[in-house]
Design a protein around this motif. Sequence first.
Motif, PDB file in Angstrom:
ATOM      1  N   ARG A   2       0.826  -1.200   0.000  1.00 16.43           N
ATOM      2  CA  ARG A   2       0.000   0.000   0.000  1.00 16.43           C
ATOM      3  C   ARG A   2       0.867   1.260   0.000  1.00 16.43           C
ATOM      4  NH1 ARG A   2      -3.427  -0.065   5.059  1.00 16.43           N
ATOM      5  NH2 ARG A   2      -1.603  -1.096   5.932  1.00 16.43           N
ATOM      6  N   GLU A   3       0.285   2.331  -0.428  1.00 19.39           N
ATOM      7  CA  GLU A   3       1.005   3.607  -0.421  1.00 19.39           C
ATOM      8  C   GLU A   3       1.334   3.985   1.017  1.00 19.39           C
ATOM      9  OE1 GLU A   3       0.220   8.295  -1.616  1.00 19.39           O
ATOM     10  OE2 GLU A   3      -1.207   6.732  -2.195  1.00 19.39           O
ATOM     11  N   PRO A   4       2.601   4.355   1.267  1.00 17.56           N
ATOM     12  CA  PRO A   4       2.991   4.716   2.628  1.00 17.56           C
ATOM     13  C   PRO A   4       2.147   5.864   3.181  1.00 17.56           C
ATOM     14  CG  PRO A   4       4.915   4.453   1.220  1.00 17.56           C
ATOM     15  CD  PRO A   4       3.720   4.429   0.330  1.00 17.56           C
ATOM     16  N   ARG A   5       1.777   5.743   4.442  1.00 17.64           N
ATOM     17  CA  ARG A   5       1.021   6.809   5.090  1.00 17.64           C
ATOM     18  C   ARG A   5       1.895   7.510   6.101  1.00 17.64           C
ATOM     19  NH1 ARG A   5      -2.178   4.024   8.192  1.00 17.64           N
ATOM     20  NH2 ARG A   5      -0.932   2.185   7.775  1.00 17.64           N
ATOM     21  N   GLY A   6       1.466   8.660   6.526  1.00 20.51           N
ATOM     22  CA  GLY A   6       2.247   9.426   7.480  1.00 20.51           C
ATOM     23  C   GLY A   6       2.292   8.752   8.837  1.00 20.51           C
ATOM     24  N   THR A   7       3.310   9.117   9.613  1.00 22.07           N
ATOM     25  CA  THR A   7       3.486   8.546  10.941  1.00 22.07           C
ATOM     26  C   THR A   7       2.276   8.843  11.825  1.00 22.07           C
ATOM     27  OG1 THR A   7       5.856   8.912  10.693  1.00 22.07           O
ATOM     28  CG2 THR A   7       5.050   8.438  12.896  1.00 22.07           C
ATOM     29  N   ARG A   8       1.767  10.034  11.732  1.00 27.19           N
ATOM     30  CA  ARG A   8       0.590  10.403  12.516  1.00 27.19           C
ATOM     31  C   ARG A   8      -0.590   9.485  12.191  1.00 27.19           C
ATOM     32  NH1 ARG A   8      -2.343  14.008  16.212  1.00 27.19           N
ATOM     33  NH2 ARG A   8      -4.486  13.568  15.630  1.00 27.19           N
ATOM     34  N   GLN A   9      -0.750   9.142  10.905  1.00 27.40           N
ATOM     35  CA  GLN A   9      -1.860   8.277  10.512  1.00 27.40           C
ATOM     36  C   GLN A   9      -1.693   6.869  11.074  1.00 27.40           C
ATOM     37  OE1 GLN A   9      -4.589   9.526   8.665  1.00 27.40           O
ATOM     38  NE2 GLN A   9      -5.452   7.644   9.520  1.00 27.40           N
ATOM     39  N   VAL A  10      -0.443   6.411  11.151  1.00 26.98           N
ATOM     40  CA  VAL A  10      -0.184   5.106  11.754  1.00 26.98           C
ATOM     41  C   VAL A  10      -0.672   5.110  13.205  1.00 26.98           C
ATOM     42  CG1 VAL A  10       1.617   3.515  12.536  1.00 26.98           C
ATOM     43  CG2 VAL A  10       1.762   4.532  10.256  1.00 26.98           C
ATOM     44  N   ALA A  11      -0.374   6.185  13.936  1.00 28.41           N
ATOM     45  CA  ALA A  11      -0.804   6.289  15.332  1.00 28.41           C
ATOM     46  C   ALA A  11      -2.327   6.308  15.438  1.00 28.41           C
ATOM     47  CB  ALA A  11      -0.213   7.537  15.970  1.00 28.41           C
ATOM     48  N   GLU A  12      -2.973   7.083  14.594  1.00 23.68           N
ATOM     49  CA  GLU A  12      -4.429   7.187  14.646  1.00 23.68           C
ATOM     50  C   GLU A  12      -5.086   5.842  14.362  1.00 23.68           C
ATOM     51  OE1 GLU A  12      -5.648  10.225  11.964  1.00 23.68           O
ATOM     52  OE2 GLU A  12      -4.916  11.878  13.226  1.00 23.68           O
ATOM     53  N   ASP A  13      -4.617   5.167  13.313  1.00 23.83           N
ATOM     54  CA  ASP A  13      -5.217   3.885  12.948  1.00 23.83           C
ATOM     55  C   ASP A  13      -4.962   2.830  14.023  1.00 23.83           C
ATOM     56  OD1 ASP A  13      -6.015   5.134  10.653  1.00 23.83           O
ATOM     57  OD2 ASP A  13      -4.580   4.130   9.330  1.00 23.83           O
ATOM     58  N   ALA A  14      -3.753   2.838  14.584  1.00 26.03           N
ATOM     59  CA  ALA A  14      -3.422   1.862  15.630  1.00 26.03           C
ATOM     60  C   ALA A  14      -4.318   2.060  16.849  1.00 26.03           C
ATOM     61  CB  ALA A  14      -1.952   1.989  16.016  1.00 26.03           C
ATOM     62  N   LEU A  15      -4.464   3.298  17.284  1.00 24.31           N
ATOM     63  CA  LEU A  15      -5.273   3.548  18.475  1.00 24.31           C
ATOM     64  C   LEU A  15      -6.753   3.297  18.198  1.00 24.31           C
ATOM     65  CD1 LEU A  15      -4.117   4.262  21.203  1.00 24.31           C
ATOM     66  CD2 LEU A  15      -4.837   6.621  20.869  1.00 24.31           C
ATOM     67  N   SER A 262      -7.521  -2.266   9.412  1.00 26.12           N
ATOM     68  CA  SER A 262      -8.208  -1.979  10.675  1.00 26.12           C
ATOM     69  C   SER A 262      -7.344  -1.164  11.629  1.00 26.12           C
ATOM     70  CB  SER A 262      -8.599  -3.290  11.362  1.00 26.12           C
ATOM     71  OG  SER A 262      -7.432  -4.011  11.756  1.00 26.12           O
ATOM     72  N   GLY A 263      -6.025  -1.116  11.357  1.00 27.01           N
ATOM     73  CA  GLY A 263      -5.097  -0.403  12.229  1.00 27.01           C
ATOM     74  C   GLY A 263      -4.175  -1.312  13.002  1.00 27.01           C
ATOM     75  N   ALA A 264      -4.454  -2.624  13.016  1.00 26.18           N
ATOM     76  CA  ALA A 264      -3.637  -3.570  13.773  1.00 26.18           C
ATOM     77  C   ALA A 264      -2.280  -3.778  13.108  1.00 26.18           C
ATOM     78  CB  ALA A 264      -4.359  -4.908  13.893  1.00 26.18           C
ATOM     79  N   VAL A 265      -1.267  -3.991  13.929  1.00 27.01           N
ATOM     80  CA  VAL A 265       0.086  -4.265  13.451  1.00 27.01           C
ATOM     81  C   VAL A 265       0.477  -5.664  13.945  1.00 27.01           C
ATOM     82  CG1 VAL A 265       2.522  -3.581  13.596  1.00 27.01           C
ATOM     83  CG2 VAL A 265       0.740  -1.841  13.449  1.00 27.01           C
ATOM     84  N   PRO A 266       0.976  -6.526  13.050  1.00 25.95           N
ATOM     85  CA  PRO A 266       1.356  -7.875  13.477  1.00 25.95           C
ATOM     86  C   PRO A 266       2.649  -7.869  14.282  1.00 25.95           C
ATOM     87  CG  PRO A 266       1.966  -7.554  11.194  1.00 25.95           C
ATOM     88  CD  PRO A 266       1.210  -6.311  11.609  1.00 25.95           C
ATOM     89  N   GLU A 267       2.813  -8.889  15.094  1.00 25.88           N
ATOM     90  CA  GLU A 267       4.042  -9.002  15.862  1.00 25.88           C
ATOM     91  C   GLU A 267       5.218  -9.350  14.960  1.00 25.88           C
ATOM     92  OE1 GLU A 267       5.808 -11.371  19.784  1.00 25.88           O
ATOM     93  OE2 GLU A 267       3.819 -11.839  19.003  1.00 25.88           O
ATOM     94  N   ARG A 268       4.983 -10.281  14.047  1.00 25.93           N
ATOM     95  CA  ARG A 268       6.025 -10.733  13.124  1.00 25.93           C
ATOM     96  C   ARG A 268       5.376 -11.083  11.797  1.00 25.93           C
ATOM     97  NH1 ARG A 268      10.750 -12.964  16.236  1.00 25.93           N
ATOM     98  NH2 ARG A 268      11.508 -13.577  14.185  1.00 25.93           N
ATOM     99  N   GLY A 269       6.208 -11.339  10.794  1.00 29.84           N
ATOM    100  CA  GLY A 269       5.716 -11.869   9.534  1.00 29.84           C
ATOM    101  C   GLY A 269       5.323 -10.809   8.539  1.00 29.84           C
ATOM    102  N   SER A 270       4.596 -11.242   7.525  1.00 27.95           N
ATOM    103  CA  SER A 270       4.279 -10.366   6.399  1.00 27.95           C
ATOM    104  C   SER A 270       3.093  -9.468   6.657  1.00 27.95           C
ATOM    105  CB  SER A 270       3.989 -11.220   5.153  1.00 27.95           C
ATOM    106  OG  SER A 270       2.810 -11.989   5.340  1.00 27.95           O
ATOM    107  N   GLY A 271       2.268  -9.844   7.633  1.00 19.60           N
ATOM    108  CA  GLY A 271       1.064  -9.057   7.880  1.00 19.60           C
ATOM    109  C   GLY A 271      -0.034  -9.347   6.885  1.00 19.60           C
ATOM    110  N   ALA A 272       0.150 -10.406   6.078  1.00 20.97           N
ATOM    111  CA  ALA A 272      -0.819 -10.702   5.031  1.00 20.97           C
ATOM    112  C   ALA A 272      -1.837 -11.767   5.445  1.00 20.97           C
ATOM    113  CB  ALA A 272      -0.082 -11.174   3.776  1.00 20.97           C
ATOM    114  N   ASP A 273      -1.637 -12.376   6.613  1.00 19.87           N
ATOM    115  CA  ASP A 273      -2.506 -13.482   7.020  1.00 19.87           C
ATOM    116  C   ASP A 273      -3.662 -13.000   7.891  1.00 19.87           C
ATOM    117  OD1 ASP A 273      -0.787 -12.717   8.970  1.00 19.87           O
ATOM    118  OD2 ASP A 273      -0.403 -14.726   9.778  1.00 19.87           O
ATOM    119  N   HIS A 274      -4.470 -12.114   7.312  1.00 22.85           N
ATOM    120  CA  HIS A 274      -5.547 -11.495   8.090  1.00 22.85           C
ATOM    121  C   HIS A 274      -6.927 -11.825   7.520  1.00 22.85           C
ATOM    122  CE1 HIS A 274      -2.884  -9.331  10.654  1.00 22.85           C
ATOM    123  NE2 HIS A 274      -2.465  -8.496   9.735  1.00 22.85           N
TER     124      HIS A 274
END
Length: 320
Positions: A2-15, A262-274
């Motif tokens: 995916r197109e890289p998003r800003g750091t702030r957006q990573v925080a918003e989506d994660a929370l 959804s905003g979740a970040v995987p612990e390890r791996g590709s992050g594709a197994d969702h």
Amino acid sequence: MREPRGTRQVAEDALAWVSAQRAQFALGEDALSADGQVNRSWKPLGELAQVCATVCRHTAPTDPLHACAADLMAFAWQQTGRGELFVLLQRLEPFATYPLEVYAAMAAGGLRHPGYEAATATVARTRSWRLTEQEPTRRLGVLNAETRSGISESDAMPQALRRTWLAGLPEPWTFEQSSGYSLTHVVFHLTDWGRAGPGGVPPDLADYLADWLPPWLDTCLDAGMWDLGCELLAVAASLPVPPEPAVLQDAWARIAAVQHPSGAVPERGSGADHDSGPDFLSHYHPTLMAAFAATLTTGRLDDGARADAHHRPGGQGVLG
């Protein structure tokens, strides 16, 4: 990718994902049980409170990110019966340190229970409490928790620090996962989880990390170790001189690329197994760390932008 998003957006989506999963952080009926699983009850709740306290500290009250973090803090505090469960835990396990460490995270957000603090302060004055043998990084965390909770002010932090892996300035090629998590938590305790600013990192450690954090971070991200990578990014944002912008931009682009919609970040791996959606236990900690690190990074970038504006011709300082 995916197109890289800003750091702030990573925080918003994660929370946002964390907020949607808040019920998973709730304490169960076994929270006070002698055979309860602390790592699946109190630990996640304490980590939630810790991250949210830092997010609140580094965002304005009018910021939606601040509002989300404050709401989660209130939820965490309600889960403890507004501190009453800490009193019960202290009676059941007077020499356990984990209740104090969880409480300290909430106290950092201004949530206090005087009765618990008084009871714990009594235990903390015993020789048994002071002489309990602990791994150096854990000892550093307990001392910081005592200070944050108003239990006691200790001059033992420097001594505890010098017994840690990081303080020994070890050969950089000896870095591995366990030492990586150790060093990140040393920095977190020294900087009060980003609340005290980068001045808490001693110059020799700051210089050492300035040299070796970037290659360690790159190695972890290459290996798909997103949880540790986010912790190292939080350390990077806590140093007196952060890594070069290109290093941070590349690292955050890689974190953003594996972040689930959804905003979740995987612990390890590709992050594709969702296919069935991110499961809580393997995603909550790296997602919290992504929100934590991204908030600290955004704060440092904003500070740098203000400093640049101050030094540009025609720029105004704080008194301008």
